[in-house]
Motif scaffolding. Sequence first.
Motif, PDB file in Angstrom:
ATOM      1  N   LYS A 223       0.793  -1.141   0.059  1.00 37.34           N
ATOM      2  CA  LYS A 223       0.083   0.200  -0.280  1.00 37.34           C
ATOM      3  C   LYS A 223       0.824   1.202   0.047  1.00 37.34           C
ATOM      4  O   LYS A 223       1.885   1.347   0.849  1.00 37.34           O
ATOM      5  N   THR A 225       0.498   5.091   0.995  1.00 41.16           N
ATOM      6  CA  THR A 225      -0.502   5.944   1.726  1.00 41.16           C
ATOM      7  C   THR A 225       0.028   7.386   1.049  1.00 41.16           C
ATOM      8  O   THR A 225       0.774   7.840   1.679  1.00 41.16           O
ATOM      9  N   ASN A 234      -5.263   5.449   0.325  1.00 44.74           N
ATOM     10  CA  ASN A 234      -4.315   4.213   0.319  1.00 44.74           C
ATOM     11  C   ASN A 234      -4.464   3.826  -1.315  1.00 44.74           C
ATOM     12  O   ASN A 234      -5.695   3.639  -1.836  1.00 44.74           O
TER      13      ASN A 234
END
Length: 335
Positions: A223, A225, A234
Amino acid sequence: MKKKLHIATLGLMMSLLILVLNVMLNSTEAQAKTQITATAAMENAPTIQLDKTYKLAAKDSSKASDADVLAWSSDRWNGCEFVKFTLDQKTQLILEAKDTSNSNCWLQIYDANGKTLTEQYCVGTRSEVYKLSQAITLNKGTYYLGLEPHDADTFALKVKTTVKCSESTMKLNKSESTTIDAIAEKNGQVVSNPKFTYKTSNKKIAKVSSKGKVVAVAPGTCKITVSYKGFSKNVTVIVLPGKISSISSVSNVSKSIKLKWKAQTGVSGHEVWMYDKDLKEYAKEKTVSKGFSTATISGLKKKTTYKFKVRAFVKVGSKKYYGDFSKPYTAKTKK
């Protein structure tokens, strides 16, 4: 004699210069430590800024000197003190508060007539809620935040911001790169030149720069962010497996063939496909779990030639993302 007098004069001038610099430094520090003091009367309440986190302390707290906002003291039980804020349009706010002293703090929002608009929130030992994040939508106008800290806390009123990215999922091959396209919106308005921060959940899968450039490192998922002033979004990055190479047969017997290929790190598994002469196409024969790079294909005919292909995949939830198939590999069973 003149030389000694000259040295003494220089020393005096240096002392005066140091004294002036100290006075200026102390003055600067005093200005930097200017505090906001909440008031018991709403009409005298000082103004606070939105989107700013304040250190809050009771006036008689040992941490009062380090606070940005002072409110309440232990001789004023059952009474909050006020700061105010103004909205120029209907706005969704996030009231945030955090206990930093293992004590208690009460917060409540009022309108200009003194009517309570929210419940009385408590952070600390009494409520066992040590971190608060509460959404509230208010119309244009002036409002008051009642504060009752029993020691030290932090609080903020943030305009809810939505971080949006053009893609929620990115698929990349190893060593490929792309840049995340993101915007921030406040009250339906796009923020001009927002300064985003970017963080990857796994640098071994994908790296990200301070400008949002993503570089695929190895097969797998992670992921990224994207954050702006405490709000975030995300983006899932999927680094696809590479093309399988170096297929060989470990053992060939009369009714089975054991295949082996070069393993890839980070993949969720592999699929072995076999050519069907009747259908004249390849069909999936076996799925191999993560960490393995061999497969035994059984139930074959003696002295028969077979063709195989292998591909790797990474899995996100229930969905598989595949790399390219290997070149066909031919193997023959024995008598």
